[in-house]
Structures are given as C-alpha cells and as structure tokens.
Enzyme design. Structure first.
Site, PDB file in Angstrom:
ATOM      1  N   CYS A 188       0.805  -1.223   0.000  1.00 58.75           N
ATOM      2  CA  CYS A 188       0.000   0.000   0.000  1.00 58.75           C
ATOM      3  C   CYS A 188       0.836   1.270   0.000  1.00 58.75           C
ATOM      4  O   CYS A 188       0.285   2.370  -0.076  1.00 58.75           O
ATOM      5  CB  CYS A 188      -0.948  -0.016   1.196  1.00 58.75           C
ATOM      6  SG  CYS A 188      -1.773  -1.601   1.394  1.00 58.75           S
ATOM      7  N   HIS A 328      -3.057   8.131   5.487  1.00 61.31           N
ATOM      8  CA  HIS A 328      -3.172   6.786   4.907  1.00 61.31           C
ATOM      9  C   HIS A 328      -4.473   6.144   5.389  1.00 61.31           C
ATOM     10  O   HIS A 328      -5.227   5.605   4.580  1.00 61.31           O
ATOM     11  CB  HIS A 328      -1.963   5.952   5.308  1.00 61.31           C
ATOM     12  CG  HIS A 328      -1.954   4.588   4.713  1.00 61.31           C
ATOM     13  ND1 HIS A 328      -1.809   4.364   3.361  1.00 61.31           N
ATOM     14  CD2 HIS A 328      -2.072   3.358   5.280  1.00 61.31           C
ATOM     15  CE1 HIS A 328      -1.835   3.069   3.117  1.00 61.31           C
ATOM     16  NE2 HIS A 328      -2.002   2.426   4.265  1.00 61.31           N
ATOM     17  N   GLU A 339      -1.280   5.972  13.198  1.00 59.13           N
ATOM     18  CA  GLU A 339      -1.106   7.179  12.394  1.00 59.13           C
ATOM     19  C   GLU A 339      -1.496   8.426  13.183  1.00 59.13           C
ATOM     20  O   GLU A 339      -0.842   9.468  13.073  1.00 59.13           O
ATOM     21  CB  GLU A 339      -1.907   7.095  11.100  1.00 59.13           C
ATOM     22  CG  GLU A 339      -1.608   8.236  10.149  1.00 59.13           C
ATOM     23  CD  GLU A 339      -2.149   8.039   8.753  1.00 59.13           C
ATOM     24  OE1 GLU A 339      -1.750   8.795   7.853  1.00 59.13           O
ATOM     25  OE2 GLU A 339      -2.978   7.118   8.554  1.00 59.13           O
ATOM     26  N   LYS A 360      -9.877   7.267   1.903  1.00 58.95           N
ATOM     27  CA  LYS A 360     -10.301   5.870   1.807  1.00 58.95           C
ATOM     28  C   LYS A 360     -11.707   5.658   2.366  1.00 58.95           C
ATOM     29  O   LYS A 360     -12.318   4.616   2.112  1.00 58.95           O
ATOM     30  CB  LYS A 360      -9.301   4.957   2.492  1.00 58.95           C
ATOM     31  CG  LYS A 360      -7.954   4.886   1.780  1.00 58.95           C
ATOM     32  CD  LYS A 360      -6.997   3.939   2.501  1.00 58.95           C
ATOM     33  CE  LYS A 360      -5.626   3.921   1.838  1.00 58.95           C
ATOM     34  NZ  LYS A 360      -4.874   5.185   2.029  1.00 58.95           N
ATOM     35  N   HIS A 365      -9.759   1.196  -0.065  1.00 63.12           N
ATOM     36  CA  HIS A 365      -8.301   1.082  -0.063  1.00 63.12           C
ATOM     37  C   HIS A 365      -7.856   0.492  -1.395  1.00 63.12           C
ATOM     38  O   HIS A 365      -8.038  -0.697  -1.651  1.00 63.12           O
ATOM     39  CB  HIS A 365      -7.845   0.203   1.097  1.00 63.12           C
ATOM     40  CG  HIS A 365      -6.364   0.245   1.333  1.00 63.12           C
ATOM     41  ND1 HIS A 365      -5.508   0.943   0.518  1.00 63.12           N
ATOM     42  CD2 HIS A 365      -5.586  -0.336   2.294  1.00 63.12           C
ATOM     43  CE1 HIS A 365      -4.268   0.796   0.953  1.00 63.12           C
ATOM     44  NE2 HIS A 365      -4.297   0.032   2.042  1.00 63.12           N
ATOM     45  N   PHE A 425       1.945  -3.082   4.028  1.00 67.95           N
ATOM     46  CA  PHE A 425       2.307  -4.331   4.684  1.00 67.95           C
ATOM     47  C   PHE A 425       3.800  -4.582   4.433  1.00 67.95           C
ATOM     48  O   PHE A 425       4.325  -4.309   3.356  1.00 67.95           O
ATOM     49  CB  PHE A 425       1.502  -5.497   4.109  1.00 67.95           C
ATOM     50  CG  PHE A 425       0.095  -5.604   4.639  1.00 67.95           C
ATOM     51  CD1 PHE A 425      -0.376  -4.778   5.637  1.00 67.95           C
ATOM     52  CD2 PHE A 425      -0.771  -6.561   4.130  1.00 67.95           C
ATOM     53  CE1 PHE A 425      -1.664  -4.888   6.127  1.00 67.95           C
ATOM     54  CE2 PHE A 425      -2.064  -6.691   4.602  1.00 67.95           C
ATOM     55  CZ  PHE A 425      -2.510  -5.857   5.598  1.00 67.95           C
TER      56      PHE A 425
END
Length: 439
Positions: A188, A328, A339, A360, A365, A425
């Site tokens: 991502c 994000h 975050e 998102k 996503h 990830f």
C-alpha cells in the site's frame, strides 16, 4: 525555519529571483494528473465525489461474493478504456494495465505533452507506475484454467498481463518515453514510492519529465478472500457505504478498492520553458521501514514519523509550515491509531492546527494505487483551498482528541503545504510533501 524566505530551503536567491535548484538539487513540479477510481473516471469526477462526501463502496458486482465474509468493495464501474486501446489490445492487457494507460493519457494531456514522445523529449522522459499485486485476475484465472484443463491452455499473455512492471512498459510503448522505466512494489506504499523515486530521478538529473503513480485491480474472489482470512477487511456487508470508517471507534477493517493515479512530474525550468501550467511543487520525500511486524505498524507510528521528518528535511521546512495531512487511514483499528499517534509526534503543539482527511472512507483502499490517488487529492486541496471530508466519522478514536479530522463535511482552509502519507504491509512507509504553487 519559518517565513516566506526562511522556510524554503534556499529556493530563492539572487535578490529574490526564483532559482532552478532547492538545497542543491533540481526543483520538481507537477504539471499533469490522471485518475480512475470508484467515484468515476478522471480527476474532475474524482474530486467532485470526494468533496461531496460520496461513497463508492457497494456490494461486489465483478463476481458473486456470497462465499466471502467481506462482500463489499469500491469497484470502478462503467470503466471505458476504448479511448486508449482497441478491442484486440483490451483482451491482451489486464485491468490494472488499462487503468494505468487511461490515467496516463489524462495526465499527459493536462500537462500539454505530445500524444507520442520523440527525440530528446522521449529520452529525457521516464515512467514509474507501480502496483502492489499486478495482474491479479490474469494470474488467478489462468491458474484455475491450468488446474481444470492443463498447462497447455494457459494464455501466451499470462506473464506479460500478470507481472507488476508491465503497466510502466505498456505506457512507454503507447506514448514513447524511453527514459528510466520500472515499477515499485511495496504493497500500500507503492504509489508513494513511485512518486518519490520519480522525484529523485528528476532531482539527480536522470530525467526532465517523469510519469509516476500506482494502479491496482485486485477485486477477485481469491485476493478478497485472502485479505478476509487475515481479518483485515470490513464485514459491514449490510451497510456498504458506511463500512469504511477511518479514525472511527466502530471501524472493523478496510474496504478493498481499485483504480489508478498518474502524475506528470517535471523539472521546473523544463516546465517553464514550454509554458506548462504548474499545479503544485513536490518538495520532499521520505521512505522508511518499521522493521517490526509484517502487517502491524511500529509502536506509536514511529516509522511514519521518521518518513515525514525526512521528507520535511528535504523540503527545508518545519512541521509548523504544514497545513494539511492526507492520511493513509485505512480504517483498521491498529493502523489508524498508530497514524494518529504519529501525527501528534510529528507536529506537537501544531497538531491541532493541521487539517487531516482520509480519502479511503469514500474510495476504499486501492492498495498500490492509493498513494497516487491521494497525492492527486492533496494537490487539488492545495489548489482549491477545500479539504474533502472523512465520512462515516461519528465516534472518533480517543487518540484523535483535539485533532481536526474533517468529519463528514468538506472544509475550507488557506493551504500552503501538505503531507500525503502511505504505509504498506511489510512495514514500509512513505511521506510526500507538496507545496501550493505561486509563480
């Protein structure tokens, strides 16, 4: 550093005249953008949907999702690549590659660049379009076909349709750039890495123009099932539009999306000489690794903190000069919390003055495409002074106390500079710093 001249990292000299270098490196501006996502095809439709707070999440239509725990997605509906590809080529290119070609066409057109590059312009133009998973549908469908009917039934286009670098290659074939050409693959964080590495390519004088971004078309029963088996996806199947809930206490996982974003990055002098409209300036890029866990963020979001600090250092800016963060914010419990902690650490007492948003919540996503689509939204916010809302935010996480998360309605701000975050990830983090362009 702060102030009109003190905080620009040496961008002005010679009595205030704008110079072509920043901190000893060439300056990089954005001159074109292209987007495809669940809110529509094109930057204008995407931006309109974001400002309106419209969710693109629905029950999955690409296949029957009834066997899955998570049956919702932010699919691109009514997608049309016929303006770029003929019928034969459409059959020979995976959907993720098609997203890349359509976004590239829009970005090049807005930048006022030719339909086909030739000569020195071609040699000084490169492409970095990344994808987290590549041609998912091609890969899975051919594996299933092999199992049912044998390996001699595998398509001869199986490999070039499936591998993740071919979007960049096909864009070069279609439009002619012969400069640096490759893909970034960092889950991502892919789109953020693509833009950052393109930025560095121009700064070190390996190109004058770079098309950069990310594309993803991973809505397939196997990939959705894989994320679902990790318990990473929302299972709010009875309320698709309310399922993606960044920063909300009721969040239960991300909603998978698809699409693509492409940006034309250009050396400032090159853009000025050809009279291009400058949309924004990319002034900083940071990339770090958590080195702690394959899916969970480092405690306190410290990897994100280090990425943002490195990006600000390259930009020659202080945290207090940032007005906006495009987060994000995937709608996962641990990721969103980390975050928020990172934002507090980066900005300190300034954190409450920074307007934060989570795209998102509306587009899902989009994995490898997320960083590029969100960079486009960040630039549009700088240009318009409007920040899209974080929808579905009714009960904010305790970590968000006193932070401005732009809940549910767009807001207006005087924006000078912004950070766009992307995390993947594997513990991979990127931060991009954009500044409003003022000639």
């Amino acid at each position: 550093m702060s102030g009109a001249d003190g905080g620009n990292g040496g961008y002005r000299g010679n009595g205030g005249r704008v110079t072509g270098r920043a901190n000893g490196a060439r300056r990089v501006v954005v001159t074109g953008m292209g987007a495809v996502c669940a809110l529509g095809q094109g930057v204008d439709r995407t931006w309109e949907g974001l400002l309106a707070g419209r969710s693109g999440v629905r029950r999955i239509e690409t296949f029957d999702p009834s066997r899955l725990d998570s049956q919702i997605a932010a699919e691109v509906r009514d997608f049309d690549a016929s303006g770029v590809l003929d019928r034969k080529d459409l059959r020979r290119m995976d959907r993720y590659i098609q997203f890349g070609l359509v976004a590239a066409r829009e970005a090049f057109a807005q930048a006022g660049l030719p339909e086909h590059f030739e000569g020195e312009l071609a040699e000084r133009t490169g492409v970095i379009i990344g994808s987290g998973l590549g041609g998912v549908t091609t890969l899975f469908d051919n594996v299933l076909l092999m199992g049912e009917r044998g390996p001699d039934r595998i398509s001869p286009f199986f490999i070039p349709m499936g591998i993740a670098n071919v979007a960049s290659g096909q864009i070069a074939i279609a439009f002619g750039p012969t400069g640096p050409n490759f893909a970034t693959v960092s889950a991502c964080a892919t789109g953020g890495h693509a833009l950052g590495e393109a930025f560095e390519t121009i700064r070190r004088d390996d190109a004058d123009v770079m098309l950069a971004g990310g594309v993803e078309a991973a809505i397939h029963e196997a990939s959705v099932g894989g994320f679902a088996s990790m318990k990473a996806l929302s299972t709010r199947n009875d309320d698709p539009e309310g399922a993606s809930r960044p920063f909300d206490k009721g969040r239960d996982g991300f909603v998978i999306g698809e699409g693509g974003g492409a940006l034309v990055l250009e050396e400032l002098g090159h853009a000025e000489r050809r009279g291009a409209e400058i949309l924004a300036e990319l002034v900083g890029y940071g990339a770090t690794a958590d080195a702690t866990h394959i899916t969970l963020p480092a405690p306190g979001g410290i990897g994100a903190v280090r990425a943002a600090r490195r990006a600000l250092e390259k930009a020659g800016m202080a945290p207090e000069e940032i007005d906006h963060v495009n987060a994000h914010a995937t709608s996962t419990p641990e990721g969103d919390r980390a975050e928020l902690q990172a934002i507090r650490t980066i900005f300190g007492d300034h954190a409450s003055k920074v307007a934060v948003t989570a795209n998102k919540s509306m587009v899902g996503h989009t994995l490898g495409a997320a960083g590029a689509i969100e960079a486009i939204a960040t630039i549009m916010a700088l240009r318009t002074g409007r920040i899209p809302p974080t929808i579905n935010l009714s009960d904010p996480d305790d970590e968000s106390d006193e932070l401005d998360l732009t809940p549910n309605l767009a807001s207006a701000h005087d924006l000078r500079a912004a950070i766009s975050n992307s995390f993947g990830f594997g513990g991979q983090n990127t931060a991009l710093v954009f500044r409003r362009w003022e000639a």
